[in-house]
Design a protein around this motif. Structure first.
Motif, PDB file in Angstrom:
ATOM      1  N   LEU A   8       3.761   7.416  20.052  1.00  0.00           N
ATOM      2  CA  LEU A   8       4.706   8.501  19.805  1.00  0.00           C
ATOM      3  C   LEU A   8       5.202   9.064  21.131  1.00  0.00           C
ATOM      4  CD1 LEU A   8       2.972  10.362  16.838  1.00  0.00           C
ATOM      5  CD2 LEU A   8       4.890   8.756  16.727  1.00  0.00           C
ATOM      6  N   SER A   9       4.271   9.273  22.064  1.00  0.00           N
ATOM      7  CA  SER A   9       4.611   9.591  23.447  1.00  0.00           C
ATOM      8  C   SER A   9       3.866   8.614  24.338  1.00  0.00           C
ATOM      9  CB  SER A   9       4.207  11.032  23.808  1.00  0.00           C
ATOM     10  OG  SER A   9       4.400  11.265  25.195  1.00  0.00           O
ATOM     11  N   ALA A  10       4.594   7.741  24.999  1.00  0.00           N
ATOM     12  CA  ALA A  10       3.990   6.676  25.802  1.00  0.00           C
ATOM     13  C   ALA A  10       3.711   7.101  27.235  1.00  0.00           C
ATOM     14  CB  ALA A  10       4.899   5.451  25.804  1.00  0.00           C
ATOM     15  N   ARG A  11       4.069   8.315  27.605  1.00  0.00           N
ATOM     16  CA  ARG A  11       4.002   8.714  29.005  1.00  0.00           C
ATOM     17  C   ARG A  11       2.618   8.587  29.649  1.00  0.00           C
ATOM     18  NH1 ARG A  11       1.190  12.763  31.209  1.00  0.00           N
ATOM     19  NH2 ARG A  11       1.828  14.085  29.459  1.00  0.00           N
ATOM     20  N   PRO A  12       1.521   9.088  29.027  1.00  0.00           N
ATOM     21  CA  PRO A  12       0.220   8.929  29.702  1.00  0.00           C
ATOM     22  C   PRO A  12      -0.174   7.477  29.921  1.00  0.00           C
ATOM     23  CG  PRO A  12       0.097  10.618  28.001  1.00  0.00           C
ATOM     24  CD  PRO A  12       1.408   9.911  27.817  1.00  0.00           C
ATOM     25  N   LEU A  13       0.071   6.623  28.930  1.00  0.00           N
ATOM     26  CA  LEU A  13      -0.259   5.212  29.089  1.00  0.00           C
ATOM     27  C   LEU A  13       0.639   4.545  30.113  1.00  0.00           C
ATOM     28  CD1 LEU A  13      -0.980   4.179  25.391  1.00  0.00           C
ATOM     29  CD2 LEU A  13      -2.568   3.961  27.315  1.00  0.00           C
ATOM     30  N   ALA A  14       1.919   4.907  30.130  1.00  0.00           N
ATOM     31  CA  ALA A  14       2.834   4.333  31.127  1.00  0.00           C
ATOM     32  C   ALA A  14       2.421   4.751  32.535  1.00  0.00           C
ATOM     33  CB  ALA A  14       4.265   4.773  30.832  1.00  0.00           C
ATOM     34  N   ALA A  15       1.981   6.000  32.694  1.00  0.00           N
ATOM     35  CA  ALA A  15       1.525   6.465  34.005  1.00  0.00           C
ATOM     36  C   ALA A  15       0.280   5.708  34.444  1.00  0.00           C
ATOM     37  CB  ALA A  15       1.248   7.969  33.955  1.00  0.00           C
ATOM     38  N   SER A  16      -0.630   5.448  33.502  1.00  0.00           N
ATOM     39  CA  SER A  16      -1.835   4.699  33.839  1.00  0.00           C
ATOM     40  C   SER A  16      -1.496   3.254  34.184  1.00  0.00           C
ATOM     41  CB  SER A  16      -2.825   4.767  32.667  1.00  0.00           C
ATOM     42  OG  SER A  16      -4.071   4.240  33.036  1.00  0.00           O
ATOM     43  N   ALA A  17      -0.517   2.677  33.471  1.00  0.00           N
ATOM     44  CA  ALA A  17      -0.088   1.317  33.790  1.00  0.00           C
ATOM     45  C   ALA A  17       0.481   1.238  35.201  1.00  0.00           C
ATOM     46  CB  ALA A  17       0.954   0.847  32.776  1.00  0.00           C
ATOM     47  N   ALA A  18       1.317   2.209  35.557  1.00  0.00           N
ATOM     48  CA  ALA A  18       1.890   2.229  36.904  1.00  0.00           C
ATOM     49  C   ALA A  18       0.792   2.376  37.955  1.00  0.00           C
ATOM     50  CB  ALA A  18       2.903   3.364  37.020  1.00  0.00           C
ATOM     51  N   ARG A  19      -0.202   3.217  37.642  1.00  0.00           N
ATOM     52  CA  ARG A  19      -1.311   3.415  38.576  1.00  0.00           C
ATOM     53  C   ARG A  19      -2.106   2.122  38.757  1.00  0.00           C
ATOM     54  NH1 ARG A  19      -6.528   6.377  37.583  1.00  0.00           N
ATOM     55  NH2 ARG A  19      -7.286   6.943  39.655  1.00  0.00           N
ATOM     56  N   ALA A  20      -2.125   1.287  37.710  1.00  0.00           N
ATOM     57  CA  ALA A  20      -2.831   0.007  37.783  1.00  0.00           C
ATOM     58  C   ALA A  20      -1.955  -1.106  38.344  1.00  0.00           C
ATOM     59  CB  ALA A  20      -3.327  -0.387  36.392  1.00  0.00           C
ATOM     60  N   ASP A  28       8.806   4.643  22.753  1.00  0.00           N
ATOM     61  CA  ASP A  28       8.290   5.850  22.106  1.00  0.00           C
ATOM     62  C   ASP A  28       9.438   6.661  21.515  1.00  0.00           C
ATOM     63  OD1 ASP A  28       9.453   7.275  24.229  1.00  0.00           O
ATOM     64  OD2 ASP A  28       7.567   8.059  24.996  1.00  0.00           O
ATOM     65  N   LEU A  29       9.150   7.888  21.079  1.00  0.00           N
ATOM     66  CA  LEU A  29      10.164   8.710  20.416  1.00  0.00           C
ATOM     67  C   LEU A  29      10.949   9.589  21.373  1.00  0.00           C
ATOM     68  CD1 LEU A  29       8.264   9.939  17.211  1.00  0.00           C
ATOM     69  CD2 LEU A  29       9.608   7.846  17.563  1.00  0.00           C
ATOM     70  N   PHE A  30      10.657   9.534  22.688  1.00  0.00           N
ATOM     71  CA  PHE A  30      11.252  10.483  23.616  1.00  0.00           C
ATOM     72  C   PHE A  30      11.975   9.836  24.793  1.00  0.00           C
ATOM     73  CE2 PHE A  30       7.526  12.446  21.631  1.00  0.00           C
ATOM     74  CZ  PHE A  30       8.107  13.561  21.050  1.00  0.00           C
ATOM     75  N   ALA A  31      11.380   8.797  25.381  1.00  0.00           N
ATOM     76  CA  ALA A  31      11.941   8.187  26.598  1.00  0.00           C
ATOM     77  C   ALA A  31      12.271   9.261  27.622  1.00  0.00           C
ATOM     78  CB  ALA A  31      13.178   7.351  26.268  1.00  0.00           C
ATOM     79  N   ASP A  32      11.306  10.146  27.889  1.00  0.00           N
ATOM     80  CA  ASP A  32      11.555  11.246  28.816  1.00  0.00           C
ATOM     81  C   ASP A  32      11.580  10.741  30.257  1.00  0.00           C
ATOM     82  OD1 ASP A  32       8.832  11.202  29.827  1.00  0.00           O
ATOM     83  OD2 ASP A  32       8.236  12.202  27.991  1.00  0.00           O
ATOM     84  N   LEU A  33      11.897  11.649  31.170  1.00  0.00           N
ATOM     85  CA  LEU A  33      12.095  11.262  32.568  1.00  0.00           C
ATOM     86  C   LEU A  33      10.831  10.675  33.180  1.00  0.00           C
ATOM     87  CD1 LEU A  33      14.178  14.358  33.757  1.00  0.00           C
ATOM     88  CD2 LEU A  33      15.035  12.115  33.049  1.00  0.00           C
ATOM     89  N   ASP A  34       9.671  11.239  32.835  1.00  0.00           N
ATOM     90  CA  ASP A  34       8.420  10.750  33.412  1.00  0.00           C
ATOM     91  C   ASP A  34       8.097   9.339  32.930  1.00  0.00           C
ATOM     92  OD1 ASP A  34       7.238  13.247  34.817  1.00  0.00           O
ATOM     93  OD2 ASP A  34       7.865  13.972  32.854  1.00  0.00           O
ATOM     94  N   THR A  35       8.241   9.124  31.617  1.00  0.00           N
ATOM     95  CA  THR A  35       7.944   7.797  31.082  1.00  0.00           C
ATOM     96  C   THR A  35       8.852   6.752  31.701  1.00  0.00           C
ATOM     97  OG1 THR A  35       7.330   8.857  28.997  1.00  0.00           O
ATOM     98  CG2 THR A  35       7.639   6.481  28.956  1.00  0.00           C
ATOM     99  N   CYS A  36      10.131   7.065  31.814  1.00  0.00           N
ATOM    100  CA  CYS A  36      11.076   6.116  32.409  1.00  0.00           C
ATOM    101  C   CYS A  36      10.764   5.853  33.880  1.00  0.00           C
ATOM    102  CB  CYS A  36      12.502   6.642  32.246  1.00  0.00           C
ATOM    103  SG  CYS A  36      13.067   6.656  30.523  1.00  0.00           S
ATOM    104  N   ALA A  37      10.233   6.866  34.581  1.00  0.00           N
ATOM    105  CA  ALA A  37       9.886   6.677  35.988  1.00  0.00           C
ATOM    106  C   ALA A  37       8.685   5.756  36.156  1.00  0.00           C
ATOM    107  CB  ALA A  37       9.606   8.031  36.640  1.00  0.00           C
TER     108      ALA A  37
END
Length: 377
Positions: A8-20, A28-37
């Protein structure tokens, strides 16, 4: 592209993926600025029934943006729609627990039976009209597979009608709410840490999730018994990856409330140095590998959600520091929807929570929202 992330909100997982160091497709349902970054590709999919996936639109986006066989990690949003999980798994391998496992663990009758078999404290529940002890006990009505507390409502005293379809009744237990995050390879498990949770209630949503902070110790000496119970469930059910266990803890007793067999809200609490990227640990555990030990963050991290008390348009200008789930200027957030997440850290739980409250007030002022005091629980 290394993998797809769907939540529903992919941002925490996307941030962890980038960190890895992983290139992720985030849906997800938002595609917010953080997730896209954080993601290599970020796409917003259509909503259905207020705050759920439109399955057909999701599958079409996944098919058009990823090759068959691209691994997928699923976050929140599938607890009440395991059929959609199965449809995803027919094309893309799911790195995590399968739909059949999620279906059983999110079935309150099945989970109650499992806890009874293992001697794990679990509140009395029913899918039918209350009888016996439930006739006079305070009750909550909960949606099967519901998330974020939006679906929970107290049952009026004396109401002996059955719950609504897809809902169940649960004896209300009193205490403090915690969540334990576990990493499992199906045969053994490691504790990542525990968080203290709180509510941000409204008159029509009295159990709305407000935020969490950790790591914290599970109180009143219940920690060893809770860890043993969570490990029993994880290993008996063959659970893999990151799993969270929601708990109610009182001075003399405790209860397991829910099992979420996927990366949950506490991921972003612990996905900080010196902890390795939690998504990498999740993927390794799905492949059978567990670390010998896990470090613990040096400070307590708090993450709190800001909801829109009324419809609000995001103004121009920079967001304050430590705000996550940022949306673009001009975005209209409907009343009751989440606006963003604020984070803060401190030497203690109280300091981290106070910092989060201060940042919530700062963002409220920026957006012209009322001050509001979310009651801790």
């Amino acid at each position: 592209m290394d993998l797809a992330i769907i939540a529903l909100s992919a941002r925490p997982l996307a941030a962890s993926a980038a960190r890895a160091g992983l290139a992720a497709l985030a849906l997800d349902l938002f595609a917010d600025l953080d997730t896209c970054a954080h993601a290599a590709r970020c796409v917003r999919v259509h909503k259905k029934d207020g705050f759920a996936f439109d399955g057909d639109d999701l599958l079409q986006a996944l098919a058009s943006l990823s090759p068959p066989g691209l691994p997928v990690v699923l976050g929140g949003g599938f607890e009440h729609d395991t059929a959609l999980m199965q449809r995803i798994g027919e094309r893309n391998p799911i790195l995590g627990n399968m739909a059949e496992t999620v279906r059983v663990l999110k079935d309150p009758i099945a989970l109650a039976a499992l806890c009874g078999h293992l001697g794990i404290p679990f509140p009395a529940i029913t899918l039918e009209a209350p009888t016996g002890e439930l006739l006079t006990a305070p009750l909550l009505e909960k949606r099967i597979g519901g998330t974020a507390g939006f679906h929970i409502h107290p049952r009026a005293p004396g109401d002996i009608s059955p719950p609504a379809p897809d809902y169940y009744l649960e004896r209300q237990v009193e205490g403090e709410t915690y969540s334990l995050l576990l990493l499992s390879n199906g045969k053994e498990a490691r504790a990542v840490g525990a968080v203290r949770q709180w509510l941000d209630p409204t008159p029509d949503r009295p159990f709305r999730y407000g935020g969490a902070a950790g790591p914290v110790a599970l109180p009143h000496g219940h920690g060893p018994a809770i860890l043993a119970a969570a490990t029993k469930i994880a290993t008996l059910c063959g659970l893999v990856g990151l799993i969270s266990f929601d708990l109610m803890i009182a001075p003399t007793e405790w209860w397991l409330l829910e099992v979420n067999p996927r990366p949950g809200a506490s991921l972003e609490i612990f996905d900080v140095d010196p902890m390795p990227p939690l998504l990498a640990l999740h993927l390794a555990a799905c492949g059978g590998k567990l670390p010998q030990a896990l470090p613990s963050p040096k400070e307590v991290m708090a993450a709190a959600i800001l909801y829109a008390d009324h419809q609000v348009m995001i103004p121009n200008g920079d967001w304050p520091p430590e705000v996550r789930d940022r949306t673009a200027a001009g975005t209209v957030i409907p009343e009751g929807a989440p606006v963003c997440t604020v984070k803060a850290h401190g030497a203690t739980l109280e300091a981290a929570r106070a910092g989060a409250d201060a940042r919530l007030a700062e963002v409220r002022q920026r957006l012209g929202l009322p001050g509001g005091d979310g009651a801790a629980s």
